[in-house]
Each structure stands twice: as C-alpha cells, then as structure tokens.
Design an enzyme around this catalytic site. Structure first.
Site: not given
Length: 532
Positions: A171, A322
């Site tokens: 991320e 995820e």
C-alpha cells in the site's frame, strides 16, 4: 400467510462453469516475526488443512525485529561500532521453513526498509515499528535484494522459489506504509524487479499492492514505457477503509487525503472524555469508529473495481493480496457474521474476475496495535488469538466444501434480498443462500424456498448454517460475561458449542421436485447439500 421473499427453481441439466476458488490462493497474516510462534503455526496449519488455503502473506520480512541488517552500534553505542555490520537472512529462513512445514508456501511481500538502508527514519507507526522510507541508495538496495534472492535459492532451490510470488511493498498510496511519493514507489519497483530478475528471471514479480484498487493504470504505463518486468498485478480492496478510502474515481487513480480521516487537534483534546475507567480497546474504538455501521457503503465496490482493474491489467494475472469487509481494526462488527456474509457474496461475485486473492487475515495473533487481551476485540482474524473459529472461518469452510461446477443462475442472483448460488459435482447438488447486508440491521427473518428438478428422490439432504445460534461464538462468549482470559477448557467448550455442523434436513419430494425451505435473518448463511 407469510410471504416467501425468495424462490429459486433449479431445472435439470442447467449450464455450469468451473468454479474459481480464488480465495484459497492465499491468506493474510500479522507481521513476519509472528511466524516464529507455535500458536501462530498451529492455527496456520489448521487454516491450510480445513480451508484449503495454499499461501500466506505478511508485512515486515525485512523489519529490524528480523535482525536482517544490523550494526554493533544497535547493541552498544560505542566509538567505532558503526563500522561493524551484520547481514543475516537466518530468521527469514526460519519463518519460511515454518510456513513450508505447515504445507503452505510464502507469498513474499518485500517490506519494510532496514533502517541502515533507509533515506530517513520514517516509521509506519505500528506497535512493531517498521521503516517505511525509500532506500538511501539504489545500488545498495539492489545489492541487498540480490543477496536475499540468492539466499532463498541456495536454501530452497530455484524450482521452489520460482513458484513464490514476489510483491514489491504494501500500500504505497497510504502514508502509514510509504513515506515517499507515487513516483518514488514506481522507481523502487523498477530497481527491485530488475534486481530480482538479475538473479533468476523466472521468479514472478509484481505490484503495486495499492489500497482501493488504485494506481494500476499508471503503474502499467510506467512499466511499459521503461520496459520493466511485471509478471502479475496485485491490489487491495476493503468495503470500509479508514485510511485508503472507500470511494474511487472511474480510472482508480484519484488521490484522496487519508489524514483528513483523523480527528483534528481540537477534537483530540476531548476524544477520550467519558472513558476515564475504560480500556485501551475502548480508546482505539473511540479513535477509529466503525464506518461500516455509520455510513451507507456500497456492497458491490469490490466487484466493480476488480472489473476495472482486470481490464487495466491487460491479461496479466490479477491477485487481490488483501481484501475484507472492513479495514477498521477493533470494529465490533469484525467479530460478527456480517463479515461472513460479505466474504461469501464478494468471493462469489469476483470469482470470474480475480485469479487469486488473500483475505486479511487468518488470525487475531496480530500486533499492528499490539495484541489485545480480549478474546473478541474486533480483530481482522478468521480465528481469535486463542484459536476459536469465528463466523467468517465457517463461511470459508463452506466455500471450501463447494463442488467445482457452478450453475449459471443468471445476472443478479447474488444481489437479491436473499442471494443464491448453486453448485454440482461428485454426485452432489449444493445450494448456498445468504442475506448479506453492509450493516447489522435488526430486521425480521425472510423466507426462502428452493425447488429442484430431480429424476429420483435424493439419498440424503443436509444443511450447514451460520446464524444467531450457529457458528456464532461471539454470542456465547458475551453470554459468559466476556471473559478476558479464556482458559483451555473454556476454549474447547466454546468451539464445541458454536461449530457449524451438518444437520439432516426435513424436505419434501413430490412429482419429481425436491422442495427446501429456510428462514434467513440479516447476514445469515445457509448451505444445503443434496446427495443424489
């Protein structure tokens, strides 16, 4: 007479397509060093054996708590100690040995930055630390990566390592995980991917692993322009996300302001008013309220964004490394069956789009905000830290049991008030019903009726269900007074009382039709299995 909300009619010889169980590709986990714990490994092995999940992914394989790159000055700040260094991948080897011993394989996330290779001391802010700065020197970082890959090949053999995905960072669009810019991340990817390929060009490397399905278009353009190797695309998606955001632009490139989600300075002064005798968990919940219960969040964002990303990936394998219903740690609803119903619907809605995915995460053995003592504290895990399966664990167990032929029920079958999917294979017909809502609403149960055309009466029919009384350990734990210390005997009792069992079903078979009925409350799940 009470109205039947949903009626499903399954005819003989309906068309089927092979079911893609992308959710079995991988599962998320707390950071790397936890894989040295016996309880973690016991739960991981159970997840592999019962849920069929093949890989595990975690942050922090290069964290300083893994003692990868150290200086003597880290131990004793003596004159001249800075020049004495130690590079060791030994703990990483121990972690990967443990994962392989569980019957699984690593999904390698290359993070975070060893502090002695970093351009700054920027930290991720989690309990376990982790440097999130870009490297101070490209050549130094590339040499480090090449030594790491060479170590893995020497320890496990090229054939083994070549079947592990290597993902660059986590991320980088979120300030919590990356202290650089988007351009700096793309540069990091280039340096890293080229370093990996220099050692073994058969190893698969990918990214950008951004939140909210973002950055794929610009990432692909960057890699094509500079002819940078990319073997797969990875992305993340949560329905309720306090940092990455829950809304996205049409091309999934728009940048929000994640820090705007945090309370302002004035609000912080009174944030904990009224919690004078509260716990640390109460404080975390006050700071990060559960947006999935406070806002109207679309339930199909994952499906919509994944379809966009699939096109942007231009034929490359697409891994959602995820995903889950909620990215808000400590949210009470993380322990409820709302998550289970979301997982079932989202997994089925995306199975024709995604090549592999990784639900976040398998256990509440998890330390981003430290490991909370409460057995149910709103952790992300499929299991509590003591190993009690939650509702979402049983949902994934149902999905694991599904046969490989998915009947084509038509567009929108999963979007009704009571969603439906059906499967066939190995002499069985299975009907999966779920009443998924993005909030735990207090609504009356709704009736569902299923009619199935059969040549003869089935040998047997059984059901498995997740509702208020089945597969719901949170309810029983609260009835016990929410004991913080769950003793071994209590754990065994709690699992025994709340596990999802196969129950015989009373059914009707008349004029070549099997009739099944159920009543579903909000976020209930039923799986009927008809043995032909």
């Amino acid at each position: 007479m009470e109205e039947t909300k949903m009626e499903l009619y399954l005819k003989k010889e309906m068309k089927t397509k092979r079911l893609n169980k992308h959710w079995q590709y991988c599962v998320g986990s707390g950071h790397a060093t936890l894989a040295l714990r016996a309880d973690y490994l016991e739960q991981l092995k159970q997840v592999h054996e019962e849920l069929g999940i093949e890989r595990v992914r975690f942050h922090g394989i290069f964290n300083d708590d893994m003692q990868v790159f150290m200086k003597y000055s880290d131990l004793m700040p003596l004159p001249g100690a800075e020049q004495l260094t130690q590079l060791s991948f030994r703990k990483i080897g121990m972690v990967y040995d443990n994962i392989l011993a569980c019957g699984m394989k690593p999904y390698v996330e290359l993070s975070f930055m060893p502090k002695h290779l970093a351009s700054s001391d920027a930290k991720c802010g989690f309990y376990y630390g982790g440097c999130i700065a870009p490297p101070r020197d490209d050549a130094e970082w590339a040499d480090f990566i090449k030594k790491f890959v060479s170590y893995l090949i020497d320890r496990y053999g090229a054939e083994e390592v070549e079947c592990w995905p290597f993902e660059v960072w986590n991320e980088p669009d979120v300030f919590v995980f990356w202290a650089g810019t988007k351009e700096q991340y793309f540069h990091l990817y280039e340096v890293t991917a080229r370093a990996v390929k220099e050692v073994d060009d058969k190893i698969r490397v990918g990214g950008p692993a951004a939140s909210g399905s973002k950055w794929i278009g610009s990432f692909m353009a960057f890699c094509k322009e500079r002819q940078i190797p990319v073997d797969f695309i990875s992305s993340h998606q949560y329905a309720g996300d306090p940092i990455g955001g829950v809304e996205a632009s049409e091309d999934l490139e728009a940048e929000g302001n994640p820090q705007a989600e945090l309370p302002d300075a004035k609000a912080m002064e009174h944030l904990f008013d009224g919690l004078e005798n509260g716990s640390v968990l109460d404080g975390v919940r006050r700071l990060m309220p559960d947006k999935s219960e406070l806002m109207d969040i679309a339930g199909d964002g994952f499906r919509q964004n994944a379809a966009i990303v699939k096109k942007q990936a231009e034929g490359l394998p697409l891994y959602y490394s995820e995903w889950n219903e909620n990215a808000i740690f400590s949210a009470y609803t993380n322990d409820t069956r709302k998550v289970a119903a979301y997982i079932v619907k989202a997994a089925l809605d995306t199975e024709k789009i995604i090549d592999g995915s990784s639900i976040w995460c398998f256990s509440d053995i998890f330390e981003e905000f430290s490991e909370f003592p409460q057995e149910f504290h709103g952790g992300f895990g499929l299991m509590t830290h003591s190993g009690v399966p939650k509702s979402q664990y049983y949902a994934l167990k149902m999905l694991a049991e599904l046969e490989d032929g998915r009947l084509e029920l038509g567009e929108g079958a999963t979007d009704e008030e009571i969603g439906a999917a059906a499967f066939t294979g190995n002499g069985k017909l299975q009907i999966l019903l779920f009443r998924q809502k993005m909030k735990n609403l207090d609504m009356p149960k709704e009736k569902a009726k299923v009619r199935v055309e059969l040549d003869q009466e089935p040998q047997s029919v059984f059901q498995e269900r997740i509702d208020e009384e089945h597969g719901n350990p949170l309810k029983v734990w609260e009835e016990w007074g929410s004991p913080e210390d769950l003793k071994p005997g209590d754990k065994k009792t709690l699992i025994s009382r709340t596990k999802v069992e196969k129950e015989a079903v009373v059914y009707r078979y008349e004029e070549g039709r099997l009739v099944l009925e159920a009543e579903l409350g909000v976020n209930d799940i039923y799986l009927f299995t008809v043995c032909l």
